[in-house]
Design a protein around this motif. Structure first.
Motif, PDB file in Angstrom:
ATOM      1  N   TRP A   1       0.846  -1.047   0.006  1.00  0.00           N
ATOM      2  CA  TRP A   1       0.073   0.100  -0.081  1.00  0.00           C
ATOM      3  C   TRP A   1       1.171   1.166   0.065  1.00  0.00           C
ATOM      4  O   TRP A   1       0.972   1.966   1.213  1.00  0.00           O
TER       5      TRP A   1
ATOM      6  N   ASN B   1      -6.053  -5.721   1.101  1.00  0.00           N
ATOM      7  CA  ASN B   1      -5.220  -4.780   1.903  1.00  0.00           C
ATOM      8  C   ASN B   1      -5.921  -4.154   3.028  1.00  0.00           C
ATOM      9  O   ASN B   1      -5.498  -3.869   4.136  1.00  0.00           O
ATOM     10  N   MET B   2      -7.222  -4.201   3.137  1.00  0.00           N
ATOM     11  CA  MET B   2      -8.155  -3.671   3.953  1.00  0.00           C
ATOM     12  C   MET B   2      -8.115  -4.606   5.029  1.00  0.00           C
ATOM     13  O   MET B   2      -8.168  -4.417   6.450  1.00  0.00           O
ATOM     14  N   LYS B   3      -8.094  -6.138   4.878  1.00  0.00           N
ATOM     15  CA  LYS B   3      -7.916  -7.046   5.821  1.00  0.00           C
ATOM     16  C   LYS B   3      -6.511  -6.919   6.735  1.00  0.00           C
ATOM     17  O   LYS B   3      -6.455  -7.241   7.715  1.00  0.00           O
ATOM     18  N   LYS B   4      -5.677  -6.465   5.937  1.00  0.00           N
ATOM     19  CA  LYS B   4      -4.177  -6.183   6.747  1.00  0.00           C
ATOM     20  C   LYS B   4      -4.140  -4.856   7.678  1.00  0.00           C
ATOM     21  O   LYS B   4      -3.467  -5.204   8.593  1.00  0.00           O
ATOM     22  N   GLY B   5      -5.101  -4.313   7.434  1.00  0.00           N
ATOM     23  CA  GLY B   5      -5.204  -2.842   7.957  1.00  0.00           C
ATOM     24  C   GLY B   5      -4.565  -1.516   7.227  1.00  0.00           C
ATOM     25  O   GLY B   5      -3.615  -1.929   6.506  1.00  0.00           O
ATOM     26  N   LEU B   6      -4.997  -0.737   7.502  1.00  0.00           N
ATOM     27  CA  LEU B   6      -4.618   0.438   6.753  1.00  0.00           C
ATOM     28  C   LEU B   6      -3.127   1.090   7.375  1.00  0.00           C
ATOM     29  O   LEU B   6      -2.880   0.807   8.590  1.00  0.00           O
TER      30      LEU B   6
ATOM     31  N   SER C   1       0.132   3.631   8.312  1.00  0.00           N
ATOM     32  CA  SER C   1       0.128   4.965   8.768  1.00  0.00           C
ATOM     33  C   SER C   1      -0.214   5.958   7.604  1.00  0.00           C
ATOM     34  O   SER C   1       0.222   5.827   6.491  1.00  0.00           O
TER      35      SER C   1
END
Length: 82
Positions: free
Chosen positions: A32, A66-71, A73
């Motif tokens: 990301w 990628n949303m599963k991994k988390g956003l 910083s």
């Protein structure tokens, strides 16, 4: 879709890796970051221009995964995919 790691990744690691500017986040379409955001935007623009759904499955999977991994910083580089 085929943005990958550098061919000389092992050599870069042996010769200092991060000291010479090698960071994993810079490579691979599944990260990301800025270069990936530019690629995603390009795919979206191609679909819009061609009025097709050619890359929709890929784009959807990219965002869901990628949303599963988390956003990450929030900074100028990580906002590009949004």
């Amino acid at each position: 879709m085929n943005l990958g790691k550098p061919e000389n990744e092992e050599e870069m690691e042996k010769n200092g890796g991060k000291e010479i500017g090698f960071f994993e986040r810079d490579f691979g379409i599944w990260e990301w970051e800025w270069p990936q955001g530019v690629g995603l935007d390009g795919m979206f623009k191609i679909m819009k221009s061609e009025q097709s759904d050619t890359y929709m499955e890929f784009l959807h999977k990219w965002f869901v995964d990628n949303m599963k991994k988390g956003l990450p910083s929030r900074n100028i580089n990580t906002t590009a995919p949004l």
